[in-house]
Design a protein around this motif. Structure first.
Motif, PDB file in Angstrom:
ATOM      1  N   GLU A  29       0.961  -1.318   0.230  1.00  0.00           N
ATOM      2  CA  GLU A  29      -0.161  -0.119   0.033  1.00  0.00           C
ATOM      3  C   GLU A  29       0.953   1.212   0.047  1.00  0.00           C
ATOM      4  O   GLU A  29       2.048   1.381   0.485  1.00  0.00           O
ATOM      5  CB  GLU A  29      -0.937  -0.017   1.298  1.00  0.00           C
ATOM      6  CG  GLU A  29      -1.937  -1.225   1.153  1.00  0.00           C
ATOM      7  CD  GLU A  29      -2.790  -1.160   0.195  1.00  0.00           C
ATOM      8  OE1 GLU A  29      -3.300  -0.154  -0.174  1.00  0.00           O
ATOM      9  OE2 GLU A  29      -3.126  -2.267  -0.342  1.00  0.00           O
ATOM     10  N   PRO A  30       0.407   2.326  -0.543  1.00  0.00           N
ATOM     11  CA  PRO A  30       1.061   3.655  -0.584  1.00  0.00           C
ATOM     12  C   PRO A  30       1.351   4.434   0.639  1.00  0.00           C
ATOM     13  O   PRO A  30       2.264   5.213   1.006  1.00  0.00           O
ATOM     14  CB  PRO A  30       0.570   4.256  -1.481  1.00  0.00           C
ATOM     15  CG  PRO A  30      -1.004   3.978  -1.698  1.00  0.00           C
ATOM     16  CD  PRO A  30      -0.739   2.527  -1.390  1.00  0.00           C
ATOM     17  N   GLN A  31       0.205   3.915   1.670  1.00  0.00           N
ATOM     18  CA  GLN A  31       0.276   4.499   3.097  1.00  0.00           C
ATOM     19  C   GLN A  31       0.484   3.426   4.038  1.00  0.00           C
ATOM     20  O   GLN A  31      -0.098   2.428   4.073  1.00  0.00           O
ATOM     21  CB  GLN A  31      -0.877   5.333   3.461  1.00  0.00           C
ATOM     22  CG  GLN A  31      -1.158   5.692   4.882  1.00  0.00           C
ATOM     23  CD  GLN A  31      -2.022   6.309   5.150  1.00  0.00           C
ATOM     24  OE1 GLN A  31      -3.203   5.845   4.951  1.00  0.00           O
ATOM     25  NE2 GLN A  31      -2.109   7.685   5.811  1.00  0.00           N
ATOM     26  N   ALA A  32       1.615   3.469   4.773  1.00  0.00           N
ATOM     27  CA  ALA A  32       1.957   2.580   5.869  1.00  0.00           C
ATOM     28  C   ALA A  32       1.186   2.817   7.068  1.00  0.00           C
ATOM     29  O   ALA A  32       1.388   4.084   7.413  1.00  0.00           O
ATOM     30  CB  ALA A  32       3.519   2.364   5.986  1.00  0.00           C
ATOM     31  N   ALA A  57       9.181   4.197   6.306  1.00  0.00           N
ATOM     32  CA  ALA A  57       8.175   4.342   5.363  1.00  0.00           C
ATOM     33  C   ALA A  57       8.643   5.418   4.221  1.00  0.00           C
ATOM     34  O   ALA A  57       8.241   5.240   3.139  1.00  0.00           O
ATOM     35  CB  ALA A  57       6.714   4.533   6.057  1.00  0.00           C
ATOM     36  N   LYS A  62       6.396   5.954   0.876  1.00  0.00           N
ATOM     37  CA  LYS A  62       5.065   5.711   1.824  1.00  0.00           C
ATOM     38  C   LYS A  62       4.837   6.945   2.573  1.00  0.00           C
ATOM     39  O   LYS A  62       5.531   7.310   3.132  1.00  0.00           O
ATOM     40  CB  LYS A  62       4.907   4.276   2.193  1.00  0.00           C
ATOM     41  CG  LYS A  62       5.192   3.450   1.271  1.00  0.00           C
ATOM     42  CD  LYS A  62       5.330   2.047   2.274  1.00  0.00           C
ATOM     43  CE  LYS A  62       5.601   0.524   1.507  1.00  0.00           C
ATOM     44  NZ  LYS A  62       4.668  -0.004   0.925  1.00  0.00           N
ATOM     45  N   SER A  63       3.391   7.111   2.724  1.00  0.00           N
ATOM     46  CA  SER A  63       3.091   8.087   3.673  1.00  0.00           C
ATOM     47  C   SER A  63       3.076   7.222   5.029  1.00  0.00           C
ATOM     48  O   SER A  63       2.935   5.917   4.812  1.00  0.00           O
ATOM     49  CB  SER A  63       1.869   8.887   3.449  1.00  0.00           C
ATOM     50  OG  SER A  63       0.856   7.994   3.215  1.00  0.00           O
TER      51      SER A  63
END
Length: 92
Positions: A29-32, A57, A62-63
């Motif tokens: 996923e792009p957000q952790a 991250a 990643k955000s």
């Protein structure tokens, strides 16, 4: 989602940071998102672990966010001036 353990104190910090870094590498996923809901026993080391995870991250592009941060840990983050670095999901 990265799930924190029930206990995260100075004695547990290094092992937990390694576990989260490993899990972070498998996240697609792009957000952790770290889920702090299991945390029952913790000290300021929990903040250090979360900030380390955030750094990892961000280095991966990643955000980073923390879900269910206990109120006591959120207050501690405020005292240390790092609360804005640990946003809730959707706020990151």
């Amino acid at each position: 989602m990265l799930v924190l353990p029930e206990r995260l104190t100075h004695e547990d910090a290094a092992a937990c940071a390694r576990m989260l870094a490993q899990a972070l590498r498998t996240e697609r996923e792009p957000q952790a998102v770290a889920d702090a809901s299991p945390l029952q026993q913790f000290d300021s080391s929990a903040l250090a672990v979360l900030l380390d995870c955030r750094r990892e991250a961000l280095a991966m592009g990643k955000s980073f966010a923390v879900a269910n941060l206990p109120a006591r840990l959120r207050a501690l983050a405020g005292v240390y001036g790092v609360a804005e670095l640990l946003p809730a999901p959707g706020a990151a």
